[in-house]
Write an enzyme that holds these catalytic residues in place. Structure first.
Site, PDB file in Angstrom:
ATOM      1  N   THR A  10       0.686  -1.082   0.028  1.00 41.03           N
ATOM      2  CA  THR A  10      -0.049   0.180  -0.042  1.00 41.03           C
ATOM      3  C   THR A  10       0.840   1.257   0.199  1.00 41.03           C
ATOM      4  O   THR A  10       0.732   2.205  -0.767  1.00 41.03           O
ATOM      5  CB  THR A  10      -0.912   0.065   1.341  1.00 41.03           C
ATOM      6  OG1 THR A  10      -1.534  -0.993   1.256  1.00 41.03           O
ATOM      7  CG2 THR A  10      -1.779   1.284   0.999  1.00 41.03           C
ATOM      8  N   VAL A  11       1.877   1.261   0.950  1.00 42.74           N
ATOM      9  CA  VAL A  11       2.691   2.483   1.015  1.00 42.74           C
ATOM     10  C   VAL A  11       3.699   2.677  -0.276  1.00 42.74           C
ATOM     11  O   VAL A  11       3.792   3.663  -0.747  1.00 42.74           O
ATOM     12  CB  VAL A  11       3.414   2.539   2.450  1.00 42.74           C
ATOM     13  CG1 VAL A  11       4.396   3.593   2.591  1.00 42.74           C
ATOM     14  CG2 VAL A  11       2.406   2.755   3.423  1.00 42.74           C
ATOM     15  N   LYS A  99       9.324   1.312  12.316  1.00 40.66           N
ATOM     16  CA  LYS A  99       9.654   1.625  13.731  1.00 40.66           C
ATOM     17  C   LYS A  99      10.334   0.279  14.420  1.00 40.66           C
ATOM     18  O   LYS A  99      10.833   0.349  15.476  1.00 40.66           O
ATOM     19  CB  LYS A  99       8.538   2.430  14.050  1.00 40.66           C
ATOM     20  CG  LYS A  99       7.198   1.682  14.289  1.00 40.66           C
ATOM     21  CD  LYS A  99       6.402   1.778  13.098  1.00 40.66           C
ATOM     22  CE  LYS A  99       4.770   1.441  13.301  1.00 40.66           C
ATOM     23  NZ  LYS A  99       4.151   1.478  11.838  1.00 40.66           N
ATOM     24  N   GLY A 128       3.417   8.742  10.743  1.00 43.65           N
ATOM     25  CA  GLY A 128       2.711   8.462   9.281  1.00 43.65           C
ATOM     26  C   GLY A 128       3.189   9.708   8.605  1.00 43.65           C
ATOM     27  O   GLY A 128       4.141  10.392   8.411  1.00 43.65           O
ATOM     28  N   GLY A 180     -10.079  -0.649   7.854  1.00 45.13           N
ATOM     29  CA  GLY A 180      -8.631  -0.715   7.539  1.00 45.13           C
ATOM     30  C   GLY A 180      -7.611   0.064   8.600  1.00 45.13           C
ATOM     31  O   GLY A 180      -6.596  -0.018   7.995  1.00 45.13           O
ATOM     32  N   GLU A 183      -5.139  -4.242  11.688  1.00 41.13           N
ATOM     33  CA  GLU A 183      -4.835  -5.601  11.241  1.00 41.13           C
ATOM     34  C   GLU A 183      -5.679  -6.717  11.707  1.00 41.13           C
ATOM     35  O   GLU A 183      -6.413  -6.664  12.600  1.00 41.13           O
ATOM     36  CB  GLU A 183      -3.280  -6.035  11.461  1.00 41.13           C
ATOM     37  CG  GLU A 183      -2.339  -4.975  10.651  1.00 41.13           C
ATOM     38  CD  GLU A 183      -2.186  -4.922   9.268  1.00 41.13           C
ATOM     39  OE1 GLU A 183      -2.693  -5.899   8.516  1.00 41.13           O
ATOM     40  OE2 GLU A 183      -1.859  -3.978   8.825  1.00 41.13           O
ATOM     41  N   ASP A 194       3.312  -0.991  19.369  1.00 44.46           N
ATOM     42  CA  ASP A 194       3.722  -0.121  18.319  1.00 44.46           C
ATOM     43  C   ASP A 194       3.986   1.159  18.783  1.00 44.46           C
ATOM     44  O   ASP A 194       4.901   1.848  18.434  1.00 44.46           O
ATOM     45  CB  ASP A 194       2.450   0.008  17.456  1.00 44.46           C
ATOM     46  CG  ASP A 194       2.517   0.954  16.076  1.00 44.46           C
ATOM     47  OD1 ASP A 194       3.295   0.678  15.295  1.00 44.46           O
ATOM     48  OD2 ASP A 194       2.063   2.087  16.362  1.00 44.46           O
ATOM     49  N   LYS A 198       7.190   3.774  18.653  1.00 45.43           N
ATOM     50  CA  LYS A 198       7.490   5.205  18.275  1.00 45.43           C
ATOM     51  C   LYS A 198       8.034   6.101  19.226  1.00 45.43           C
ATOM     52  O   LYS A 198       8.702   6.873  18.904  1.00 45.43           O
ATOM     53  CB  LYS A 198       5.958   5.453  17.745  1.00 45.43           C
ATOM     54  CG  LYS A 198       5.472   4.942  16.683  1.00 45.43           C
ATOM     55  CD  LYS A 198       3.978   5.052  16.481  1.00 45.43           C
ATOM     56  CE  LYS A 198       3.672   4.361  14.980  1.00 45.43           C
ATOM     57  NZ  LYS A 198       2.200   4.399  14.747  1.00 45.43           N
TER      58      LYS A 198
END
Length: 317
Positions: A10-11, A99, A128, A180, A183, A194, A198
């Site tokens: 996607t990215v 990250k 992001g 979306g 996950e 996560d 960060k």
């Protein structure tokens, strides 16, 4: 500048899209032509443009001496770690949104970059599409920063926002997945891992020291109930998953935990899948950054901003 992109999900697809749509503007800002020499992915179906050389083997890109910069977008800290090490040992710059990789393997990676005289940039790894990383590193370094904290995970923040609207934790998680934001396996998001990745990187940018990841105290949102959220709401408060790093004398302490915030707190108003980052400096006072923490094009925009830094900025490593 010749680049290779490893991971066309996607990215990665967003990066290719922006490099085409905004090519003239990007090259003007960077100060030179940008050429995508290679793309690499395990799926041949991503190879939709004959102007790129395609490979399933990232070694093909690393062996190409004309490629100056690698953009790594596969995630994880196993194969991505091998890619990062070989990239730097081959004298190529590295741009990554990973990250997890940097928070757990960063000491070795940053060390290799210094040894080989190359640069690592990771604007997209923390917030992001919100350009907080560059602003914090390049704009606040003389401000005597003592504390940095934030709502750094859009998935958990979205879940908490939906719970405040009346959803159970399970229903809010299901909504996050269907939209979306989460996950199928949301462990890293809801258990605070996560966020820990960060805030670890933000701490490194502020104080030039990467704290061992195992020393970070981590608690997620997966034990918060609808009833707790309702009680907090009745008191004019709301839960937020906060990552915070504090430096006291020469010691850095980092923790992640759900916190009850009142309306006076700047992070109180960070809702849905947005991120907010607040720092406090002895000389600078408070600064605040707010914006989208995910999305293909916002994240791709952050990655492309690192191309500018490769050419025009000092290394962060």
């Amino acid at each position: 500048m010749k680049i290779g992109i490893i991971g066309i999900g996607t990215v990665g697809g967003g990066v290719l899209e922006l490099l085409k749509k905004e090519k003239k503007n990007i090259e003007k800002r960077v100060g030179e032509k940008i050429e995508v020499s290679w793309i690499c992915d395990l799926k041949e179906s991503v190879n939709k443009d004959s102007s790129y050389r395609f490979t399933k083997d990232y070694e093909d890109i690393l062996k190409d001496e004309s490629v100056e910069t690698i953009i790594e977008l596969i995630g994880g800290n196993t194969v991505a770690f091998s890619i990062a090490k070989e990239t730097l040992k081959n004298g190529k710059n590295l741009i990554t949104a990973n990250k997890y990789l940097l928070a757990t393997k960063g000491k070795e990676i940053f060390g290799l970059a210094k040894e080989n005289g190359v640069k690592i940039f990771f604007e997209a790894a923390v917030a992001g599409g919100t350009p907080a990383v560059s602003s914090i590193y390049e704009g606040t370094f003389s401000g005597g920063i003592k504390r940095i904290r934030g709502v750094l995970n859009g998935t958990s923040n979205y879940i908490l926002s939906k719970m405040e609207e009346g959803c159970s934790y399970e229903a809010a998680l299901s909504l996050a997945q269907s939209n979306g934001y989460a996950e199928l396996d949301p462990t890293f998001d809801v258990k605070g891992i996560d966020t820990a990745h960060k805030i670890s990187l933000l701490s490194y940018l502020v104080w030039d020291e990467l704290v061992d990841f195992e020393k970070i105290k981590i608690e997620g949102i997966d034990k918060i109930t609808k009833e707790q959220v309702e009680v907090a709401k009745s008191l004019g408060k709301r839960f937020k998953l906060i990552g915070e790093a504090i430096k006291i004398e020469n010691e850095i302490e980092i923790y992640v935990q759900p916190s009850l915030l009142d309306k006076e707190d700047q992070l109180y108003g960070v809702k849905d899948a947005y991120n907010g980052i607040e720092s406090y400096g002895e000389h600078l006072g408070e600064t605040f950054f707010y914006g989208k923490g995910a999305g293909a094009l916002p994240t791709a925009n952050a990655i492309i901003s690192d191309l500018y830094k490769i050419k025009n900025s000092n290394a962060w490593n």
